[in-house]
Design an enzyme around this catalytic site. Sequence first.
Site, PDB file in Angstrom:
ATOM      1  N   LYS A  31      -2.061  62.235  31.999  1.00 30.38           N
ATOM      2  CA  LYS A  31      -3.016  62.132  33.218  1.00 30.38           C
ATOM      3  C   LYS A  31      -3.234  63.488  33.839  1.00 30.38           C
ATOM      4  CE  LYS A  31      -2.308  59.723  37.451  1.00 30.38           C
ATOM      5  NZ  LYS A  31      -2.538  60.533  38.289  1.00 30.38           N
ATOM      6  N   SER A  32      -1.822  64.329  33.974  1.00 32.75           N
ATOM      7  CA  SER A  32      -1.868  64.936  34.639  1.00 32.75           C
ATOM      8  C   SER A  32      -2.454  66.594  33.297  1.00 32.75           C
ATOM      9  CB  SER A  32      -0.339  66.207  34.934  1.00 32.75           C
ATOM     10  OG  SER A  32       0.390  65.335  35.635  1.00 32.75           O
ATOM     11  N   ARG A  36      -6.005  68.385  33.971  1.00 31.19           N
ATOM     12  CA  ARG A  36      -5.863  70.440  34.116  1.00 31.19           C
ATOM     13  C   ARG A  36      -6.452  70.669  32.619  1.00 31.19           C
ATOM     14  NH1 ARG A  36      -2.078  68.198  36.443  1.00 31.19           N
ATOM     15  NH2 ARG A  36      -0.717  70.211  37.741  1.00 31.19           N
ATOM     16  N   GLY A 104      -5.420  62.134  44.149  1.00 27.39           N
ATOM     17  CA  GLY A 104      -4.884  63.600  44.326  1.00 27.39           C
ATOM     18  C   GLY A 104      -4.865  64.873  43.265  1.00 27.39           C
ATOM     19  N   SER A 178       6.024  70.350  44.432  1.00 31.29           N
ATOM     20  CA  SER A 178       4.635  69.605  44.511  1.00 31.29           C
ATOM     21  C   SER A 178       3.848  70.523  42.971  1.00 31.29           C
ATOM     22  CB  SER A 178       3.912  69.675  45.222  1.00 31.29           C
ATOM     23  OG  SER A 178       2.772  69.077  45.135  1.00 31.29           O
ATOM     24  N   GLN A 180       1.258  70.122  42.734  1.00 32.03           N
ATOM     25  CA  GLN A 180       0.067  69.733  43.454  1.00 32.03           C
ATOM     26  C   GLN A 180      -0.557  71.089  43.850  1.00 32.03           C
ATOM     27  OE1 GLN A 180      -0.993  66.181  44.367  1.00 32.03           O
ATOM     28  NE2 GLN A 180      -1.216  64.929  42.476  1.00 32.03           N
ATOM     29  N   ASP A 328       6.812  60.041  39.403  1.00 32.99           N
ATOM     30  CA  ASP A 328       5.750  58.977  39.599  1.00 32.99           C
ATOM     31  C   ASP A 328       7.028  57.851  38.679  1.00 32.99           C
ATOM     32  OD1 ASP A 328       4.150  60.606  40.437  1.00 32.99           O
ATOM     33  OD2 ASP A 328       3.403  61.245  38.799  1.00 32.99           O
ATOM     34  N   LYS A 355       1.976  58.442  48.629  1.00 29.63           N
ATOM     35  CA  LYS A 355       0.985  58.378  47.056  1.00 29.63           C
ATOM     36  C   LYS A 355       0.151  57.370  47.191  1.00 29.63           C
ATOM     37  CE  LYS A 355       3.986  61.122  44.180  1.00 29.63           C
ATOM     38  NZ  LYS A 355       3.875  62.958  44.591  1.00 29.63           N
ATOM     39  N   ARG A 401       1.001  52.298  39.804  1.00 29.56           N
ATOM     40  CA  ARG A 401       2.312  52.292  39.353  1.00 29.56           C
ATOM     41  C   ARG A 401       3.087  51.223  39.986  1.00 29.56           C
ATOM     42  NH1 ARG A 401       2.003  56.449  35.782  1.00 29.56           N
ATOM     43  NH2 ARG A 401       0.968  58.555  36.785  1.00 29.56           N
TER      44      ARG A 401
HETATM   45  O1  SPQ Z   1      -3.385  62.199  41.226  1.00 29.85           O
HETATM   46  P1  SPQ Z   1      -2.229  61.160  41.940  1.00 29.85           P
HETATM   47  O2  SPQ Z   1      -3.380  60.545  42.415  1.00 29.85           O
HETATM   48  O3  SPQ Z   1      -1.820  62.348  43.096  1.00 29.85           O
HETATM   49  O4  SPQ Z   1      -1.332  60.675  40.895  1.00 29.85           O
HETATM   50  C1  SPQ Z   1       0.444  60.385  40.678  1.00 29.85           C
HETATM   51  C2  SPQ Z   1       0.554  59.348  40.069  1.00 29.85           C
HETATM   52  O5  SPQ Z   1       1.505  58.390  40.465  1.00 29.85           O
HETATM   53  O6  SPQ Z   1      -0.052  59.736  39.445  1.00 29.85           O
HETATM   54  C3  SPQ Z   1       0.964  60.609  42.370  1.00 29.85           C
HETATM   55  F1  SPQ Z   1       0.615  59.688  43.445  1.00 29.85           F
HETATM   56  O7  SPQ Z   1       0.624  61.777  39.861  1.00 29.85           O
HETATM   57  C4  SPQ Z   1       0.914  62.787  40.457  1.00 29.85           C
HETATM   58  C5  SPQ Z   1       2.042  63.166  40.604  1.00 29.85           C
HETATM   59  O8  SPQ Z   1       3.240  62.668  41.582  1.00 29.85           O
HETATM   60  C6  SPQ Z   1      -0.106  63.946  39.164  1.00 29.85           C
HETATM   61  C7  SPQ Z   1       0.920  65.523  39.674  1.00 29.85           C
HETATM   62  C8  SPQ Z   1      -0.093  66.198  38.964  1.00 29.85           C
HETATM   63  O9  SPQ Z   1      -0.736  65.936  38.019  1.00 29.85           O
HETATM   64  O10 SPQ Z   1       0.108  66.945  39.499  1.00 29.85           O
HETATM   65  C9  SPQ Z   1       1.806  65.939  40.036  1.00 29.85           C
HETATM   66  C10 SPQ Z   1       2.751  64.895  41.175  1.00 29.85           C
HETATM   67  O11 SPQ Z   1       2.627  65.516  42.663  1.00 29.85           O
HETATM   68  P2  SPQ Z   1       2.961  65.946  43.631  1.00 29.85           P
HETATM   69  O12 SPQ Z   1       2.275  65.790  45.209  1.00 29.85           O
HETATM   70  O13 SPQ Z   1       4.399  66.248  42.986  1.00 29.85           O
HETATM   71  O14 SPQ Z   1       2.368  67.297  43.717  1.00 29.85           O
END
Ligand code: SPQ
Length: 441
Positions: A31-32, A36, A104, A178, A180, A328, A355, A401
């Site tokens: 997914k990540s 991207r 997110g 993080s 993100q 996650d 989350k 999840r």
């Molecule tokens: O995208 P989203 O909703 O935040 O999804 C989650 C998940 O469980 O699929 C978190 F709820 O994954 C994030 C992960 O926890 C995806 C992510 C990324 O692709 O950069 C990074 C993580 O979040 P963070 O807040 O630690 O940067």
Amino acid sequence: MTEITAKQEDLIVRPSAGLSLRGTIRVPGDKSISHRALMLGAIASGETEIQGLLLGEDPRSTASCFRALGADISELNEQLVKVRGLGVGGLIEPATVLDAGNSGTTLRLMLGILASQPGMFFTVTGDKSLRSRPMSRVVKPLQQMGAQIWGRQDGSLAPLAILGQKLQPIHYPSPIASAQVKSCILLAGLMTEGKTTVTEPSLSRDHSERMLKAFGAQIEVNPDTHSVTVTGPAQLRGQKVVVPGDISSAAFWLVAGAIVPDADLTVENVGINPTRTGILEVLQMMDADIEILEQHSVAGEPVASLRVRHSQLKATTIAGDIIPRLIDEIPILAVAAAFAKGTTVVKDAAELRVKESDRLQVMAAQLNRMGAKVTELPDGLEIIGGTPLHGAEVDSHDDHRCAMSLAIAALRASDTTTIRRAAAAAISYPDFTPTLVQICQ
Ligand code: SPQ
């Protein structure tokens, strides 16, 4: 025979006495990396080709936002998605609100791109869950760069309004690890003249750094200080991206294989980027029987097949720098811990409270409904393993999840478990239920 029935939003699991899990499966694209690839494709010049894109709801949200911003993105499928990008400063001002749905990653990463488009006005929002998740973690550093962003509670909650600006480079010491936050600032740095640096307290997933480099951005990584620097203004060129299978989706099968007697499962084509493999290290610490096979590299990301067989698990402590490398996977690790000998403690994981749901609260309450012994800690969980689980009515709280973790727990419960709102799995794993049916024997 084990019965697995999807009924409207719910999933009903009734395991047979002799249930075994067998087979070789593939998990959908990471997914990540999928997010991207779509985003960088949209802001690169020329064409990007993506193989193995995740067709979950979250990447669909990213695709629809970037289509509204002017990128030409072909119909989404796993074989090949083509993105004709507009160049780093070439996005158009959309005449509509950009809706990131439940994602997110879509909202936070996109904010970095939007905030750095001078003179353009954008409004962004998401679903009920996303509108309650904290945005100040990205809004504050963007404001330090000169961004103009407004929203509820001093710009910390979506919907947000953004008036794009020419930004100033910063060195941002992020208080949280993080990906993100890191990615949002790096993306804002692409349009910003000079060096924009983010330092994290420990290393979060590094897919943005890898992919930005592959698309031609000047990226320097300092592994000792957990710092990444982008030098702007950058030009990105379209690339061919091959998305490996998502280790966060594989995690459900790794735990299922570890806890169901006689199980023997192989999950092929799983991304094993070291910033994501905390789950493997913890399961191995818990005495899980996991083999890492056929390691190779695909388009700059390490990939392998993972074979798991049933074994008696033992409790462990999960805390510190490993947390961002398995953030996650904590819901499914809580399930593993419920079947392990001894008391497992998860600490330093308060991030789970913000989350898609409060994952600490949801997993503790729902596993306890099944007879587990889970105590919520302010920043984690304490799980006394070894209590037999029984069927119950549990609720995912619309968190993908948690939904899938509870379905795996249900495989080892006596009698029937109904997982309310299990359809949330489609956010990251649309074929979760058919795959579960396929491996149950
Ligand atoms: O995208 P989203 O909703 O935040 O999804 C989650 C998940 O469980 O699929 C978190 F709820 O994954 C994030 C992960 O926890 C995806 C992510 C990324 O692709 O950069 C990074 C993580 O979040 P963070 O807040 O630690 O940067």
